[in-house]
Design a protein around this motif. Structure first.
Motif, PDB file in Angstrom:
ATOM      1  N   VAL A 144      -1.334  -3.173   3.148  1.00 31.49           N
ATOM      2  CA  VAL A 144      -1.538  -3.376   4.578  1.00 31.49           C
ATOM      3  C   VAL A 144      -2.942  -3.929   4.777  1.00 31.49           C
ATOM      4  O   VAL A 144      -3.913  -3.340   4.306  1.00 31.49           O
ATOM      5  CB  VAL A 144      -1.380  -2.050   5.367  1.00 31.49           C
ATOM      6  CG1 VAL A 144      -1.631  -2.278   6.850  1.00 31.49           C
ATOM      7  CG2 VAL A 144      -0.012  -1.437   5.133  1.00 31.49           C
ATOM      8  N   HIS A 145      -3.024  -5.084   5.458  1.00 30.96           N
ATOM      9  CA  HIS A 145      -4.325  -5.677   5.803  1.00 30.96           C
ATOM     10  C   HIS A 145      -4.670  -5.229   7.212  1.00 30.96           C
ATOM     11  O   HIS A 145      -3.837  -5.277   8.110  1.00 30.96           O
ATOM     12  CB  HIS A 145      -4.253  -7.211   5.803  1.00 30.96           C
ATOM     13  CG  HIS A 145      -4.078  -7.802   4.462  1.00 30.96           C
ATOM     14  ND1 HIS A 145      -5.104  -8.394   3.774  1.00 30.96           N
ATOM     15  CD2 HIS A 145      -2.993  -7.914   3.670  1.00 30.96           C
ATOM     16  CE1 HIS A 145      -4.658  -8.840   2.616  1.00 30.96           C
ATOM     17  NE2 HIS A 145      -3.380  -8.559   2.533  1.00 30.96           N
ATOM     18  N   SER A 146      -5.878  -4.801   7.395  1.00 34.64           N
ATOM     19  CA  SER A 146      -6.367  -4.464   8.733  1.00 34.64           C
ATOM     20  C   SER A 146      -7.764  -5.044   8.848  1.00 34.64           C
ATOM     21  O   SER A 146      -8.702  -4.552   8.216  1.00 34.64           O
ATOM     22  CB  SER A 146      -6.389  -2.942   8.919  1.00 34.64           C
ATOM     23  OG  SER A 146      -6.848  -2.622  10.209  1.00 34.64           O
TER      24      SER A 146
END
Length: 172
Positions: A74-76
């Protein structure tokens, strides 16, 4: 700011970059081309990507718990979160696909109705064979990715490759 290009223009631009930098990360290509991750991913050569409608997200996710250890990313913002464990079982409730991982596994709540495209990608990364499923929203952002798992020698699990190829065939 990201620029809009026709899919044909994007395919040409992606092919040119891959010819000179075959192992580059897609995130680097997105920055270089100033396009969203979905635009660049879906413009990969056909042997590298199979595009699937977002409506298949739940069916794909329901299969994953039986595949064994995978890597969910997951990229945040500028941060990347990785979970190396079997993908958890889930169920729909109150508008979310609720991930019910065991202790130490991934938990969360996914709005699958916002997933518009899924890309089944087979592209070398860091000079190693790599396969993943990318789930994208309507703005072209990657909501999350699920990469096939690796053993202690960093080799992909052959049974997962077979399941991934079977999934591609069924959904293409």
């Amino acid at each position: 700011m990201y620029q809009q290009h026709s899919i044909e223009q994007t395919r040409v631009r992606v092919a040119e970059r891959l010819a000179s930098e075959p192992f580059s990360a897609l995130s680097s290509l997105c920055e270089q081309l100033e396009q969203s991750e979905a635009e660049v991913t879906l413009a990969l050569p056909s042997e590298m990507v199979t595009e699937v409608a977002g409506e298949h997200a739940e069916a794909i996710l329901q299969r994953l718990p039986s595949w064994g250890k995978v890597t969910t990313i997951v990229h945040s913002g500028a941060s990347i979160f990785e979970f190396k464990a079997p993908f958890p079982k889930g169920k729909l409730a109150r508008g979310y696909y609720n991930l019910m991982g065991k202790e130490g596994e991934l938990h969360g709540h996914l709005r699958l109705d916002l997933v518009t495209h899924i890309a089944l990608v087979s592209k070398p990364f860091m000079k190693m064979e790599s396969h993943y499923m990318g789930f994208f929203d309507s703005s072209g952002h990657c909501v999350f990715k699920v990469y096939l798992g690796r053993d202690k020698q960093r080799k992909l699990f052959p049974e997962q490759i077979a399941l991934f190829q079977q999934l591609k065939q069924e959904l293409s």
